[in-house]
Design a protein around this motif. Structure first.
Motif, PDB file in Angstrom:
ATOM      1  N   ILE A  19       7.037  44.207  -1.032  1.00 15.40           N
ATOM      2  CA  ILE A  19       6.156  43.095  -0.684  1.00 15.40           C
ATOM      3  C   ILE A  19       5.202  43.549   0.405  1.00 15.40           C
ATOM      4  N   GLU A  20       3.914  43.350   0.152  1.00 19.67           N
ATOM      5  CA  GLU A  20       2.896  43.700   1.139  1.00 19.67           C
ATOM      6  C   GLU A  20       2.454  42.450   1.881  1.00 19.67           C
ATOM      7  N   LEU A  21       2.217  42.586   3.164  1.00 14.26           N
ATOM      8  CA  LEU A  21       1.778  41.487   4.009  1.00 14.26           C
ATOM      9  C   LEU A  21       0.573  41.959   4.811  1.00 14.26           C
ATOM     10  N   SER A  22      -0.597  41.400   4.505  1.00 15.63           N
ATOM     11  CA  SER A  22      -1.800  41.809   5.229  1.00 15.63           C
ATOM     12  C   SER A  22      -1.732  41.300   6.667  1.00 15.63           C
ATOM     13  N   GLU A  23      -2.500  41.915   7.534  1.00 19.60           N
ATOM     14  CA  GLU A  23      -2.522  41.509   8.943  1.00 19.60           C
ATOM     15  C   GLU A  23      -2.980  40.060   9.078  1.00 19.60           C
ATOM     16  N   GLU A  24      -3.984  39.680   8.304  1.00 25.36           N
ATOM     17  CA  GLU A  24      -4.505  38.308   8.357  1.00 25.36           C
ATOM     18  C   GLU A  24      -3.441  37.294   7.929  1.00 25.36           C
ATOM     19  N   THR A  25      -2.744  37.583   6.837  1.00 25.54           N
ATOM     20  CA  THR A  25      -1.700  36.683   6.357  1.00 25.54           C
ATOM     21  C   THR A  25      -0.535  36.639   7.332  1.00 25.54           C
ATOM     22  N   ALA A  26      -0.215  37.759   7.954  1.00 24.17           N
ATOM     23  CA  ALA A  26       0.901  37.828   8.893  1.00 24.17           C
ATOM     24  C   ALA A  26       0.685  36.929  10.107  1.00 24.17           C
ATOM     25  N   GLU A  27      -0.572  36.643  10.446  1.00 22.36           N
ATOM     26  CA  GLU A  27      -0.859  35.748  11.575  1.00 22.36           C
ATOM     27  C   GLU A  27      -0.411  34.328  11.291  1.00 22.36           C
ATOM     28  N   GLY A  28      -0.360  33.944  10.027  1.00 22.20           N
ATOM     29  CA  GLY A  28       0.067  32.602   9.653  1.00 22.20           C
ATOM     30  C   GLY A  28      -1.019  31.567   9.883  1.00 22.20           C
ATOM     31  N   VAL A  29      -0.766  30.381   9.377  1.00 21.10           N
ATOM     32  CA  VAL A  29      -1.672  29.246   9.521  1.00 21.10           C
ATOM     33  C   VAL A  29      -0.836  28.072   9.988  1.00 21.10           C
ATOM     34  N   TYR A  30      -1.250  27.422  11.059  1.00 16.82           N
ATOM     35  CA  TYR A  30      -0.509  26.268  11.575  1.00 16.82           C
ATOM     36  C   TYR A  30      -0.816  25.031  10.739  1.00 16.82           C
ATOM     37  N   ALA A  31       0.229  24.308  10.354  1.00 17.33           N
ATOM     38  CA  ALA A  31       0.092  23.030   9.661  1.00 17.33           C
ATOM     39  C   ALA A  31       1.165  22.096  10.196  1.00 17.33           C
ATOM     40  N   ASN A  32       0.830  20.812  10.310  1.00 17.86           N
ATOM     41  CA  ASN A  32       1.808  19.848  10.793  1.00 17.86           C
ATOM     42  C   ASN A  32       1.999  18.675   9.827  1.00 17.86           C
ATOM     43  N   LEU A  33       1.510  18.865   8.609  1.00 24.02           N
ATOM     44  CA  LEU A  33       1.695  17.864   7.565  1.00 24.02           C
ATOM     45  C   LEU A  33       1.669  18.570   6.219  1.00 24.02           C
ATOM     46  N   ALA A  34       2.546  18.160   5.325  1.00 26.23           N
ATOM     47  CA  ALA A  34       2.534  18.700   3.964  1.00 26.23           C
ATOM     48  C   ALA A  34       2.460  17.536   2.994  1.00 26.23           C
ATOM     49  N   MET A  35       1.585  17.648   2.024  1.00 26.30           N
ATOM     50  CA  MET A  35       1.463  16.654   0.958  1.00 26.30           C
ATOM     51  C   MET A  35       1.902  17.340  -0.321  1.00 26.30           C
ATOM     52  N   ILE A  36       2.732  16.669  -1.086  1.00 20.18           N
ATOM     53  CA  ILE A  36       3.277  17.270  -2.293  1.00 20.18           C
ATOM     54  C   ILE A  36       2.942  16.391  -3.492  1.00 20.18           C
TER      55      ILE A  36
END
Length: 111
Positions: A19-36
């Motif tokens: 599994i490869e993880l780019s540097e940009e993806t490794a930083e993550g994205v903050y979210a505080n709500l999920a809609m499904i």
């Protein structure tokens, strides 16, 4: 020849995924709500960053998965939450919901 041996005579790792993880993806994205939302063939999970006092929120990431993967995700989250709570104590549930309409017109759940 043993199926676990490669042509050079060494052992191949079984069921291993690189599994490869780019540097940009490794930083993550903050979210505080999920809609499904879901259909008969897929689940769509939108991860949203909701800021206090701002009536507009942006979807920061959308993940589309099969129902089978959704169920595996549910079990994996449950397992990880149990392990987390064993180490750090119970996670407190906050029953706070956004003060503005969040339905985007489909079958929906919240997380």
């Amino acid at each position: 020849m043993d199926p676990k041996e490669d042509k050079k005579g060494g052992n191949k790792p079984s069921n291993q995924i690189n599994i490869e993880l780019s540097e940009e993806t490794a930083e993550g994205v903050y979210a505080n709500l999920a809609m499904i939302a879901h259909s008969s063939s897929e689940f769509v999970i939108d991860f949203i960053r909701l800021m206090p006092g701002v009536p507009k929120a942006k979807v920061k990431s959308r993940i589309v998965i099969t129902p089978e993967h959704a169920k595996r995700l549910l079990k994996a989250l449950e397992d990880n939450i149990n392990k987390f709570e064993s180490s750090y104590g119970d996670i407190k549930s906050v029953e706070e919901t956004p003060k503005f309409p969040m339905n985007f017109g489909g079958t929906m759940g919240e997380a």
